[in-house]
Design an enzyme around this catalytic site. Structure first.
Site, mmCIF file in Angstrom:
data_model
loop_
_atom_site.group_PDB
_atom_site.id
_atom_site.type_symbol
_atom_site.label_atom_id
_atom_site.label_comp_id
_atom_site.label_asym_id
_atom_site.label_seq_id
_atom_site.Cartn_x
_atom_site.Cartn_y
_atom_site.Cartn_z
ATOM 1 N N LYS A 6 -27.945 -24.481 -6.575
ATOM 2 C CA LYS A 6 -27.836 -23.768 -5.242
ATOM 3 C C LYS A 6 -29.221 -22.749 -4.041
ATOM 4 C CE LYS A 6 -24.228 -22.443 -3.920
ATOM 5 N NZ LYS A 6 -23.435 -21.239 -4.408
ATOM 6 N N GLU A 62 -26.189 -13.897 5.399
ATOM 7 C CA GLU A 62 -25.146 -13.466 4.937
ATOM 8 C C GLU A 62 -25.196 -11.628 4.884
ATOM 9 O OE1 GLU A 62 -23.836 -15.196 0.891
ATOM 10 O OE2 GLU A 62 -24.326 -16.811 2.109
ATOM 11 N N HIS A 77 -12.858 -22.756 18.710
ATOM 12 C CA HIS A 77 -12.187 -23.423 17.556
ATOM 13 C C HIS A 77 -13.232 -23.753 16.332
ATOM 14 C CE1 HIS A 77 -9.159 -22.621 20.786
ATOM 15 N NE2 HIS A 77 -9.738 -23.289 21.984
ATOM 16 N N SER A 134 -28.895 -19.230 -7.605
ATOM 17 C CA SER A 134 -27.609 -18.947 -8.294
ATOM 18 C C SER A 134 -28.552 -18.629 -9.969
ATOM 19 C CB SER A 134 -26.938 -19.815 -8.400
ATOM 20 O OG SER A 134 -25.729 -19.589 -9.551
#
Ligand code: ARG
Length: 462
Positions: free
Chosen positions: A288, A295, A161, A282
């Site tokens: 970043k 991804e 979980h 970024s």
């Protein structure tokens, strides 16, 4: 209008009107099936030989055709001409062959249909593509195994979980991603076996009226066996569905691995570093460093599953035999193979460069991960598990209320909670002790993890 307007098409004879301009682009598939040209030539060479053995062609004709096919190969190796007017790759090859050898080219299509031809080309392509994907997937598996091998000593939180559950060796986590992908590799191999069936000799639907030796054709082309029923053969795309199912499972498994990497690389977890070479920055936020490889891998799964769903939807309810709908099958399997060949090498490379951050792991390991071990401690002193679960639950809540860790709660508190607790309860608060306790096969103990790795190494042997 006359049938002249179908000049170049393989089927113009019975038509008195040309193709409507709105139909022309819909009918074309060369842009998609053009990449089958090598397989089309291979199939054609084998077919020419089979026709010769069947007495349909003489040796001179065979030689002419084979030379012509070689010359067509040289031409196509330079690329498919952008202005080729041909409907599909089969028409293009036949036209070019005609240009090279003249009317004898027209004999090659004897007893053959584009229906068994395209099925053959696709299976030949598929066997190679599946071998490529197998190789790339094996590289990911090797990278996961190598990551496991350098992660045996590190204990990290194991989650259920997405809450810390029990400690595990980091190697155990890495291997938990290896096994699903290894099962996928097994599925890919089954899909390849399903592809390895010869369609040629099935004709349009009813088989071939000339005595071609299909076993010979299968051997020539590297198929394991010959299809059983010509009507089934020209519409059987089961191997493609198998392939797309494997592709979507690989996608699902990569997406779950990717999700873990993304979480682990986040500031909040911060326990793993994805290498620079597979991350991006970024354009706006200078700080970043995004784990894009993970991804992008996660993002492919929707597309891969979409390809499977598209194919199943395409196949459902088709009447027996070949139907033109089937032309849509190609882009789906091409896409799945292409995407896998794109994403797998990047995932393998990223895994090879992933590094744990042990200092951060120590920070996030919560002692509550050992609550089960505390419960097991009492069980070993003959307390029923349900009682001990309850007792430890109260201790966890007490520690939480008092802002203390479980290990800093004094022994008296433990003994108040249950008289079976003794001084050696402190032993429980060793991460190593917890993972070592789970020494069953498949568990987290060093020996069990070593055995897993040994098994994985064995299965990854060529
Ligand atoms: N381009 C077609 C396909 O991909 C080749 C087979 C065409 N057969 C036919 N009867 N029109 O399926």
């Amino acid at each position: 209008m006359t049938s002249k307007e179908h000049e170049g098409a393989l089927w113009g004879g019975r038509f008195s009107q040309g193709m409507d301009p709105a139909m022309v682009p819909l009918n074309l598939s060369l842009a998609e099936d053009g990449r089958l040209w090598r397989y089309d030539l291979e199939g054609s060479r084998a077919w020419a030989r089979a026709l010769t053995r069947a007495g349909v062609l003489d040796e001179g004709e065979l030689e002419k055709l084979l030379e012509g096919l070689d010359r067509v190969e040289t031409r196509l190796a330079e690329g498919i001409p952008g202005d080729a007017p041909d409907e599909d790759i089969h028409s293009l090859v036949e036209r070019l062959l005609g240009e090279e050898v003249g009317p004898v080219a027209g004999k090659l299509h004897t007893g053959r249909s584009r229906n068994d031809q395209v099925a053959t080309d696709m299976r030949l392509w598929g066997m190679e593509a599946l071998d490529d994907v197998d190789l790339e997937l094996t590289r990911v598996l090797q990278a996961l195994l190598a990551l496991a091998e350098r992660s045996v000593d590190l204990v990290i939180p194991g989650y259920t979980h997405l809450q810390q559950g029990q400690p595990v060796r980091a190697a155990h986590w890495a291997l938990s991603h290896l096994w699903p992908l290894l099962r996928d590799r097994g599925r890919l191999r089954q899909a390849r076996q399903a592809a390895s069936v010869l369609p040629l000799g099935s004709g349009a639907l009813a088989g071939c009226p000339f005595p071609v030796d299909r076993a010979f054709l299968a051997r020539e082309l590297g198929f394991d066996r010959v299809s059983e029923n010509s009507m089934d053969t020209v519409s059987d795309r089961d191997w493609m569905a198998d392939t797309l199912y494997c592709g979507s499972m690989v996608g699902v498994h990569l997406s779950r691995l990717g999700e873990d990497l993304i979480l682990f690389a986040s500031r909040e977890f911060g326990i793993l570093r994805v290498p620079d070479g597979f991350s991006t920055g970024s354009s706006l936020m200078p700080q970043k460093r995004n784990p894009d490889v993970a991804e992008l891998a996660r993002g492919k799964s929707g597309r891969l599953t979409g390809n499977l769903v598209s194919l199943l939807t395409l196949l459902k309810g088709l009447p027996t035999g070949y139907n033109r709908d089937l032309q849509e099958d190609k882009r789906l399997v091409f896409d799945t193979a292409d995407q896998l060949r794109l994403v797998l090498p990047a995932v393998a490379g990223a895994l090879a460069g992933c590094a744990w951050r042990p200092e951060r792991v120590r920070e996030i390991l919560s002692q509550e991960l050992l609550a089960t071990d505390l419960a097991d401690y009492l069980v070993r002193r003959d307390v029923p598990f349900r009682t001990s679960h309850e007792v430890i639950g109260r201790l966890v809540s007490m520690a939480e209320d008092e802002g203390m860790s479980l290990s800093s709660l004094p022994l008296e508190r433990y003994q108040e909670a249950h008289p079976a607790f003794e001084a050696d309860v402190k032993e429980v608060f060793r991460w190593e002790a917890s993972v070592e306790a789970r020494s069953v096969p498949g568990g987290t103990a060093r020996a069990a993890v070593e055995a897993q790795m040994e098994e994985a190494r064995h299965r990854l042997q060529p």
